[in-house]
Design a protein around this motif. Structure first.
Motif, PDB file in Angstrom:
ATOM      1  N   ASP A  16       0.858  -1.185   0.000  1.00  0.00           N
ATOM      2  CA  ASP A  16       0.000   0.000   0.000  1.00  0.00           C
ATOM      3  C   ASP A  16       0.896   1.237   0.000  1.00  0.00           C
ATOM      4  OD1 ASP A  16      -1.837   2.042   0.420  1.00  0.00           O
ATOM      5  OD2 ASP A  16      -2.927   0.965   1.992  1.00  0.00           O
ATOM      6  N   PRO A  17       1.358   1.661  -1.194  1.00  0.00           N
ATOM      7  CA  PRO A  17       2.293   2.793  -1.260  1.00  0.00           C
ATOM      8  C   PRO A  17       1.758   4.074  -0.623  1.00  0.00           C
ATOM      9  CG  PRO A  17       2.150   1.702  -3.384  1.00  0.00           C
ATOM     10  CD  PRO A  17       1.092   1.100  -2.516  1.00  0.00           C
ATOM     11  N   ARG A  21       3.638   5.943   2.320  1.00  0.00           N
ATOM     12  CA  ARG A  21       4.061   7.351   2.197  1.00  0.00           C
ATOM     13  C   ARG A  21       3.548   8.158   3.395  1.00  0.00           C
ATOM     14  NH1 ARG A  21       2.306   6.414  -3.271  1.00  0.00           N
ATOM     15  NH2 ARG A  21       4.144   6.076  -4.565  1.00  0.00           N
ATOM     16  N   ALA A  22       2.273   7.945   3.755  1.00  0.00           N
ATOM     17  CA  ALA A  22       1.696   8.672   4.891  1.00  0.00           C
ATOM     18  C   ALA A  22       2.451   8.352   6.182  1.00  0.00           C
ATOM     19  CB  ALA A  22       0.207   8.329   5.029  1.00  0.00           C
ATOM     20  N   TRP A  23       2.819   7.079   6.376  1.00  0.00           N
ATOM     21  CA  TRP A  23       3.565   6.682   7.560  1.00  0.00           C
ATOM     22  C   TRP A  23       4.906   7.403   7.612  1.00  0.00           C
ATOM     23  CZ3 TRP A  23       8.156   4.679   9.106  1.00  0.00           C
ATOM     24  CH2 TRP A  23       8.223   4.149  10.407  1.00  0.00           C
ATOM     25  N   TYR A  24       5.628   7.412   6.493  1.00  0.00           N
ATOM     26  CA  TYR A  24       6.938   8.070   6.464  1.00  0.00           C
ATOM     27  C   TYR A  24       6.818   9.583   6.627  1.00  0.00           C
ATOM     28  CZ  TYR A  24       9.838   4.005   5.586  1.00  0.00           C
ATOM     29  OH  TYR A  24      10.531   2.828   5.728  1.00  0.00           O
ATOM     30  N   ASP A  62       2.084  -4.384  -7.656  1.00  0.00           N
ATOM     31  CA  ASP A  62       1.855  -5.004  -8.962  1.00  0.00           C
ATOM     32  C   ASP A  62       2.441  -4.198 -10.125  1.00  0.00           C
ATOM     33  OD1 ASP A  62       0.084  -2.879  -8.930  1.00  0.00           O
ATOM     34  OD2 ASP A  62      -1.676  -4.070  -9.508  1.00  0.00           O
ATOM     35  N   THR A  63       3.350  -3.265  -9.836  1.00  0.00           N
ATOM     36  CA  THR A  63       3.941  -2.461 -10.900  1.00  0.00           C
ATOM     37  C   THR A  63       4.659  -3.335 -11.924  1.00  0.00           C
ATOM     38  OG1 THR A  63       5.372  -0.584 -11.423  1.00  0.00           O
ATOM     39  CG2 THR A  63       6.130  -2.070  -9.690  1.00  0.00           C
ATOM     40  N   GLU A  64       4.592  -2.927 -13.166  1.00  0.00           N
ATOM     41  CA  GLU A  64       5.340  -3.598 -14.225  1.00  0.00           C
ATOM     42  C   GLU A  64       6.652  -2.864 -14.516  1.00  0.00           C
ATOM     43  OE1 GLU A  64       4.653  -6.519 -15.808  1.00  0.00           O
ATOM     44  OE2 GLU A  64       3.099  -6.711 -14.266  1.00  0.00           O
TER      45      GLU A  64
END
Length: 130
Positions: A16-17, A21-24, A62-64
């Motif tokens: 869950d990017p 990001r929110a966590w960082y 799932d990025t390609e």
């Protein structure tokens, strides 16, 4: 001699990017750009006042973008001569992917695959363009 001249960044897959990001941002104060990356700038290393930075960026699981690698990460290395680096690797029998991309204002990009099947991105920043 054509060579890697620095570290451009680390790209990695996350479940869950957006949440990551929110966590960082919350816990480490990182500020993300519109691409979802953090750029760490090195003003003391800037030749002739030009910007030097490394990027840290989570991608969707799932990025390609990392294909053909099945790995969960991709290193980005700064190079002084993209074409020279990729031609050198081809001559040495390294698998080099056929695409080379020019992005206005961002520089030039090309890719290879290491011994363990990990995709590596090479970046010739605009300040190093010949």
């Amino acid at each position: 001699m054509t060579k890697v001249v620095g570290f451009g960044g680390v790209f990695f897959k996350a479940q869950d990017p957006e949440a990551l990001r929110a966590w960082y941002t919350t816990h480490l104060g990182l500020e993300f750009d519109t691409w979802g990356s953090v750029s760490f700038r090195f003003p003391e290393a800037s030749p002739a006042g030009r910007e030097v930075y490394a990027v840290w960026s989570p991608f969707k699981a799932d990025t390609e973008y990392f294909s053909p690698s099945k790995g969960s990460f991709m290193f980005n290395f700064r190079v002084d001569d993209l074409d020279g680096m990729l031609d050198k690797l081809i001559a040495e029998g390294v698998e080099v992917l056929p695409d080379r991309v020019d992005e206005d204002g961002c520089g030039r990009f090309g890719w290879a695959v290491d011994l363990e099947g990990n995709k590596i991105e090479f970046w010739q920043p605009p300040l190093l363009e010949r």
